[in-house]
Structure formats: structure tokens, C-alpha cells
Scaffold this active site. Structure first.
Site, mmCIF file in Angstrom:
data_model
loop_
_atom_site.group_PDB
_atom_site.id
_atom_site.type_symbol
_atom_site.label_atom_id
_atom_site.label_comp_id
_atom_site.label_asym_id
_atom_site.label_seq_id
_atom_site.Cartn_x
_atom_site.Cartn_y
_atom_site.Cartn_z
ATOM 1 N N LYS A 118 25.233 36.719 44.473
ATOM 2 C CA LYS A 118 23.936 37.032 45.316
ATOM 3 C C LYS A 118 24.378 38.452 46.105
ATOM 4 O O LYS A 118 23.402 38.738 46.744
ATOM 5 C CB LYS A 118 23.296 35.767 46.082
ATOM 6 N N ASP A 137 25.324 26.266 54.536
ATOM 7 C CA ASP A 137 25.467 27.208 53.149
ATOM 8 C C ASP A 137 24.899 28.514 53.338
ATOM 9 O O ASP A 137 23.837 28.914 53.909
ATOM 10 C CB ASP A 137 24.140 26.231 52.422
ATOM 11 N N GLN A 141 22.182 32.490 50.994
ATOM 12 C CA GLN A 141 21.166 33.497 51.160
ATOM 13 C C GLN A 141 21.460 34.452 52.566
ATOM 14 O O GLN A 141 20.517 35.320 52.507
ATOM 15 C CB GLN A 141 19.971 32.772 51.428
ATOM 16 N N HIS A 199 18.643 23.440 49.573
ATOM 17 C CA HIS A 199 18.758 23.887 48.186
ATOM 18 C C HIS A 199 19.653 22.650 47.579
ATOM 19 O O HIS A 199 20.394 21.813 48.275
ATOM 20 C CB HIS A 199 19.720 25.017 47.905
#
Length: 409
Positions: free
Chosen positions: A224, A198, A201, A121
Site C-alpha cells: 500500500k 494497524d 492505511q 478491517h
């Protein structure tokens, strides 16, 4: 599939789209919020609104208590068990920028290498790109195969004694592929590099243990994982965090200020300048409680069943091209695809007319788009509140896209 969790999410029960049931398949961007999170934030506003760490009165002390208990909860949630390794931020983007600017600027020199995957990303690419330019360092990438699977051999070939930082996403926000972080971290550490993960997700979908993963930094966002927007976390190994200079300067982070000098507080408080987002932290803590109550086994089973069923039904649509692995065990609940001859934005617009919300675009991953040979894709992302009925509505609508736009069936 027995899934009543949808009942916990007020928006999914009340919101209609084009007078139809809303099928929300954009959780990789932002998740919906359960009533318990909404109530927790309301409770803060009604009973605890005050600046933490500032006032010598009971209301401020209560706000401080909520804030610091949430820090302990987050530490336990990701397996670090030391609250002083937890920095509250505005989200994954700020967390990674903090790692790049506060740690990277002090530790990267000319000729050093920073290693990323091409699937990152932009939030986990641009901070390193800027750092590499500032320091005359080298930005390198691993690419993987046509399904986005990166072999151990490619990692071994790219990590060397010049590698100082390995920054990667735990789960791709486009392909849903899951990186073997523990193995990559062991390789990086053998060469003296630090690992920045990261987790935007992954933290909503799988149990995280930063110690088992072996990472040095771990970044994620609340929005999220059922919590409010504007709250996130940077986990940093204690010795690294202690040595880092604050990214932001301002109130609430100092022991003493003179006209020409400053003495900062200890970490993590020295990294949290300004009035903190207490209501966001309270919502994050409530989201953690909700996820723990549902349980990671339940979450995994729900998402696996949804993904498997969606892949089976998509395989019956010859005009749909799927990106990434077709095996559910190799990916999280994210499906990127395109419909033959139809722009992804047109696909999303047609699906919206059936009440289905998906994402269309480059998903802030333009280097990956170029690697895949496309400008953009459609993306459907599932979460624990989705059902097989949602999948059926989505696929039935998708099967009509070309006909609606006059391309034939």
C-alpha cells in the site's frame, strides 16, 4: 495542481483501460509502484540473489547486508530507531496475527477484555475474535457516531482495568477517519493495556513515529506504500518482543536444536522462520527512499487538495451518499459512497467503462457495514500520483451511472 509524480509510475503512463487513460483510485487496496522500486528489485535479482544469514560466501553476505540495512531504514522510517524492534512479515495480516498469537496467547486470561473499533478491517478483528474464544476473554467494541467519529468519552467509558489489549486502525480503510492514537494509548496504558495499531492505511500517507504515538505494536504492509506485495512489518516494543515465542518455526531462527529441545536466536530473527523475502525488503527500502524524497508535506498537500476537490464536486451530485466526515481535515484520501438505487458493483463496472478503477464491496469490514446499515459501498482512494484531472474524469463518469443503467439522471 502541479503534480508530476504520475510520471514516475510506468503502469499509469502505459496502461489503457477501454482505450482511455487509466484513472487508478484503488490505492487503499494496492498502490502502484514507481520506477525506482521496480529497478531496485531488478537490481537485487541481477546482482544479489542469495539466501541471507546462511552462506559463508560474498554473495550471501551482500544479501545479508541489504536485508539488515533495510531493517535499519524501516526502524528510522517509523521512529523507533532500534532495528531489533522490527520484524519482517508477509504483510499487515501476518503482523497482527503474530501479535495476537505470540503475545496474546501468553498474556490474555479468562475474563480479560480486548477492545476494538467496529470499523476494523477483518485483519484486525478475526485474530482477536479467535483469541477471545480460545481464552474465554471478552471482545468489546467502540462504535462512534454516524460519521465514524469516535469520541474520547466513548473510549474512556470502554477502557478499564479489565482491558488488556486495545487494537485499532490508525486510519479507517472505509471511512478514512483518523483515530487520535496518542490519547487512546495514554488511556490504555493508564489501565495497563497494550496498544496494537494497524497502520496499513496510515503509513503510506502520514509521517509515523511509534514512540510519539505511544503504541506497543505497529503493523503495516509494503504494497500500500509503493513497495511490492508480500512484504510487511511488525514493530514490537523490545521488551515485549523478547518475551514472545516465535509464531512460525523452521530454519534460520535457532541457536541450537536437540532431539527434544530448541534454543532460539534473539529477536527479531527468532520471529522470521524460513528463507526471507529479500527482494520484497529491498523494494520496501526503495519505496521508503521514494516517499522521503517526495516529502510528507508534499504528500499531505496533494492528498488534501484531491480530497477537498472531490468532496466539493460530489456535493453537487444529489444521488450520491457519502459515508464518513465531509470535512477533509477529519479524513485521509479515502471516499466511500453509494449511488441511489444502484448496487456498488454496477457503479464500479460503469466507471471501469470510463477507465476509472475503484473498489466496490464490504472492504473486509462487514461489522462496519452493518453499523452503517448497508451491505457494501463504493470506495475511491487517492494517492500522490493522482491529479485533479483524475478527479474530474471520476466525477464526470459517476454522474452518468444512473443514466447508463436506465435509472434516469
Amino acid at each position: 495542481m502541479d503534480n508530476n509524480y504520475r510520471m514516475d509510475f510506468p503502469l499509469l503512463l502505459t496502461r489503457k483501460e477501454k482505450d482511455k487513460r487509466l484513472v487508478y483510485l484503488d490505492s487503499a487496496a494496492t498502490s502502484q509502484k514507481p520506477l525506482s522500486v521496480i529497478k531496485a528489485i531488478e537490481g537485487y535479482y541481477n546482482n544479489y540473489t542469495a539466501n541471507p544469514h546462511r552462506g559463508a560466501y560474498t554473495l550471501s553476505e551482500d544479501a545479508t547486508g541489504l536485508y539488515e540495512k533495510a531493517r535499519e531504514k524501516v526502524a528510522h522510517f517509523i521512529g523507533c530507531n532500534n532495528p531489533q524492534e522490527i520484524v519482517f512479515t508477509a504483510g499487515t495480516t501476518e503482523s497482527i496475527n503474530m501479535a495476537a498469537l505470540s503475545f496474546g496467547r501468553a498474556n490474555i486470561k479468562e475474563g480479560d477484555e480486548i477492545l476494538l473499533t467496529v470499523a476494523e478491517h477483518h485483519s484486525n478483528l478475526l485474530p482477536w475474535q479467535r483469541l477471545a474464544k480460545e481464552k474465554n476473554a471478552v471482545l468489546r467494541y467502540v462504535y462512534g457516531d454516524e460519521q465514524g467519529q469516535i469520541s474520547v468519552r466513548e473510549w474512556e467509558e470502554k477502557i478499564n482495568s479489565r482491558t488488556k489489549i486495545v487494537a485499532l486502525g490508525h486510519i479507517s480503510n472505509v471511512l478514512g477517519g483518523i483515530n487520535p492514537v496518542e490519547e487512546i494509548a495514554r488511556m490504555a496504558h493508564r489501565h495497563g493495556a497494550v496498544v496494537v495499531l494497524d497502520g496499513a492505511q496510515s503509513v503510506p500517507h502520514i509521517k509515523i513515529d511509534v514512540k510519539e504515538l505511544g503504541v506497543d505494536f505497529f503493523a503495516f504492509s509494503g504494497h500500500k506504500m509503493l513497495a511490492p506485495a508480500g512484504i510487511g512489518v511488525l514493530y514490537a516494543r523490545k521488551d515485549l518482543l523478547d518475551a514472545m515465542e516465535p509464531l512460525m518455526l523452521g530454519g534460520g531462527i535457532v541457536e541450537d536444536v536437540q532431539e527434544q529441545s530448541v534454543a532460539f536466536m534473539d529477536a527479531p530473527w527468532k520471529m522470521e522462520a524460513g528463507t526471507p523475502n529479500v527482494e520484497g525488503v529491498v523494494g520496501l527500502a526503495a519505496a521508503i527512499d521514494y516517499l522521503n524524497q517526495v516529502g510528507w508535506t508534499n504528500i499531505h498537500n496533494i492528498e488534501k487538495q484531491l480530497l477537498q476537490y472531490a468532496l466539493e464536486r460530489l456535493n453537487g451530485l444529489n444521488e450520491v451518499e457519502i459515508y464518513g466526515s465531509r470535512h477533509p481535515e477529519n479524513r485521509a484520501g479515502i471516499l466511500s459512497f453509494n449511488v441511489k438505487d444502484v448496487h456498488p458493483h454496477d457503479v464500479a463496472s460503469v466507471l471501469n467503462s470510463y477507465g476509472v478503477a475503484i473498489r466496490a464491496g464490504h472492504h473486509c469490514a462487514q461489522p462496519l457495514m452493518k453499523h452503517l446499515g448497508v451491505y457494501s459501498t463504493c470506495r475511491a482512494s487517492f494517492y500522490l500520483y493522482n491529479t485533479l484531472e483524475d478527479v474530474d474524469i471520476f466525477i464526470d463518469a459517476l454522474s452518468k451511472v444512473r443514466e447508463v443503467l436506465g435509472y434516469g439522471t
